[in-house]
Write a protein that holds these residues in place. Structure first.
Motif, PDB file in Angstrom:
ATOM      1  N   GLY A  32       0.814  -1.218   0.000  1.00  0.00           N
ATOM      2  CA  GLY A  32       0.000   0.000   0.000  1.00  0.00           C
ATOM      3  C   GLY A  32       0.845   1.265   0.000  1.00  0.00           C
ATOM      4  O   GLY A  32       0.550   2.228  -0.714  1.00  0.00           O
ATOM      5  N   ASN A  33       1.925   1.250   0.779  1.00  0.00           N
ATOM      6  CA  ASN A  33       2.810   2.416   0.831  1.00  0.00           C
ATOM      7  C   ASN A  33       3.534   2.646  -0.491  1.00  0.00           C
ATOM      8  O   ASN A  33       3.665   3.782  -0.945  1.00  0.00           O
ATOM      9  N   VAL A  34       4.021   1.566  -1.096  1.00  0.00           N
ATOM     10  CA  VAL A  34       4.717   1.698  -2.380  1.00  0.00           C
ATOM     11  C   VAL A  34       3.758   2.212  -3.443  1.00  0.00           C
ATOM     12  O   VAL A  34       4.090   3.108  -4.224  1.00  0.00           O
ATOM     13  N   ASP A  35       2.544   1.668  -3.476  1.00  0.00           N
ATOM     14  CA  ASP A  35       1.552   2.108  -4.457  1.00  0.00           C
ATOM     15  C   ASP A  35       1.246   3.597  -4.288  1.00  0.00           C
ATOM     16  O   ASP A  35       1.241   4.355  -5.263  1.00  0.00           O
ATOM     17  N   ALA A  36       1.028   4.020  -3.046  1.00  0.00           N
ATOM     18  CA  ALA A  36       0.736   5.433  -2.789  1.00  0.00           C
ATOM     19  C   ALA A  36       1.911   6.324  -3.164  1.00  0.00           C
ATOM     20  O   ALA A  36       1.732   7.402  -3.740  1.00  0.00           O
ATOM     21  N   GLN A  37       3.125   5.878  -2.849  1.00  0.00           N
ATOM     22  CA  GLN A  37       4.300   6.687  -3.174  1.00  0.00           C
ATOM     23  C   GLN A  37       4.503   6.801  -4.675  1.00  0.00           C
ATOM     24  O   GLN A  37       4.827   7.874  -5.190  1.00  0.00           O
ATOM     25  N   LEU A  38       4.314   5.706  -5.406  1.00  0.00           N
ATOM     26  CA  LEU A  38       4.467   5.756  -6.859  1.00  0.00           C
ATOM     27  C   LEU A  38       3.445   6.693  -7.488  1.00  0.00           C
ATOM     28  O   LEU A  38       3.773   7.482  -8.380  1.00  0.00           O
ATOM     29  N   LEU A  39       2.214   6.621  -7.004  1.00  0.00           N
ATOM     30  CA  LEU A  39       1.174   7.488  -7.564  1.00  0.00           C
ATOM     31  C   LEU A  39       1.417   8.958  -7.224  1.00  0.00           C
ATOM     32  O   LEU A  39       1.250   9.836  -8.067  1.00  0.00           O
ATOM     33  N   SER A  40       1.840   9.234  -5.992  1.00  0.00           N
ATOM     34  CA  SER A  40       2.088  10.632  -5.621  1.00  0.00           C
ATOM     35  C   SER A  40       3.331  11.177  -6.312  1.00  0.00           C
ATOM     36  O   SER A  40       3.398  12.364  -6.629  1.00  0.00           O
ATOM     37  N   GLN A  41       4.307  10.314  -6.545  1.00  0.00           N
ATOM     38  CA  GLN A  41       5.527  10.740  -7.231  1.00  0.00           C
ATOM     39  C   GLN A  41       5.212  11.216  -8.648  1.00  0.00           C
ATOM     40  O   GLN A  41       5.816  12.150  -9.148  1.00  0.00           O
ATOM     41  N   GLN A  42       4.262  10.570  -9.286  1.00  0.00           N
ATOM     42  CA  GLN A  42       3.906  10.908 -10.658  1.00  0.00           C
ATOM     43  C   GLN A  42       2.829  11.992 -10.741  1.00  0.00           C
ATOM     44  O   GLN A  42       2.463  12.422 -11.823  1.00  0.00           O
ATOM     45  N   GLN A  43       2.326  12.411  -9.599  1.00  0.00           N
ATOM     46  CA  GLN A  43       1.282  13.441  -9.563  1.00  0.00           C
ATOM     47  C   GLN A  43       1.804  14.739 -10.181  1.00  0.00           C
ATOM     48  O   GLN A  43       2.898  15.189  -9.872  1.00  0.00           O
TER      49      GLN A  43
END
Length: 177
Positions: A32-43
């Protein structure tokens, strides 16, 4: 059955319970943390128009990579949000000519970025990270049980054996100290 054998059995049960509870929990939390970080990184990444400053290589050069993606590397120029002109090598359509335009991905500050991952790609990467974390928990718990607990119990058993032998040995060998 020795007390150390009973203790080892109960420690094995406790380890199994910890593995069954902590491994999936750790994997799910990390995924869950990796998924959230990847999505926020690309925001905030967006497509930006850029101009090729040189001709892109032809598709024939893609043979060196073992796959033909239809892309080649060429230097491109674009204007960042702060109105500065930037240049960098980017993946463009193979065979594109200098002066032609292409679309690139940039972040909010105008830095060149790779194409964002799809939700499926981020999900796969997140799941892989979670599985690795769950496996790591298993290795740590089972390895710790094997190395630390079993090693300590074996040392305790060896000392108990030596004490017992010290009592029995004089009677068997008829030596008296």
């Amino acid at each position: 059955m020795r007390r150390s054998d009973v203790a080892e059995g109960w420690i094995g049960v406790a380890t199994a319970v910890l593995v069954a509870g902590l491994a999936p929990l750790t994997g799910a939390v990390l995924a869950g943390n990796v998924d959230a970080q990847l999505l926020s990184q690309q925001q905030g990444w967006h497509r930006t128009s850029a101009v090729l400053t040189q001709d892109a290589a032809s598709a024939a050069t893609a043979v060196t990579t073992g796959q033909d993606t239809g892309k080649a590397q060429a230097t491109v120029r674009w204007t960042a949000p702060d109105h500065s002109v930037r240049t960098a090598p980017a993946q463009v359509t193979a065979g594109a000519k200098a002066g032609s335009t292409t679309l690139i991905w940039t972040d909010p500050s105008g830095r060149l970025r790779h194409q964002p991952m799809t939700p499926h790609q981020t999900g796969v990467l997140s799941d892989l990270a979670g599985a690795c974390a769950a496996g790591g928990v298993c290795v740590l718990l089972l390895g710790g049980r094997r190395i630390i607990v079993r090693g300590a119990l074996d040392r305790w058993r060896a000392r108990a054996w030596e004490r017992a032998w010290a009592e029995v040995e004089p009677r068997w060998t008829h030596r008296h100290a």
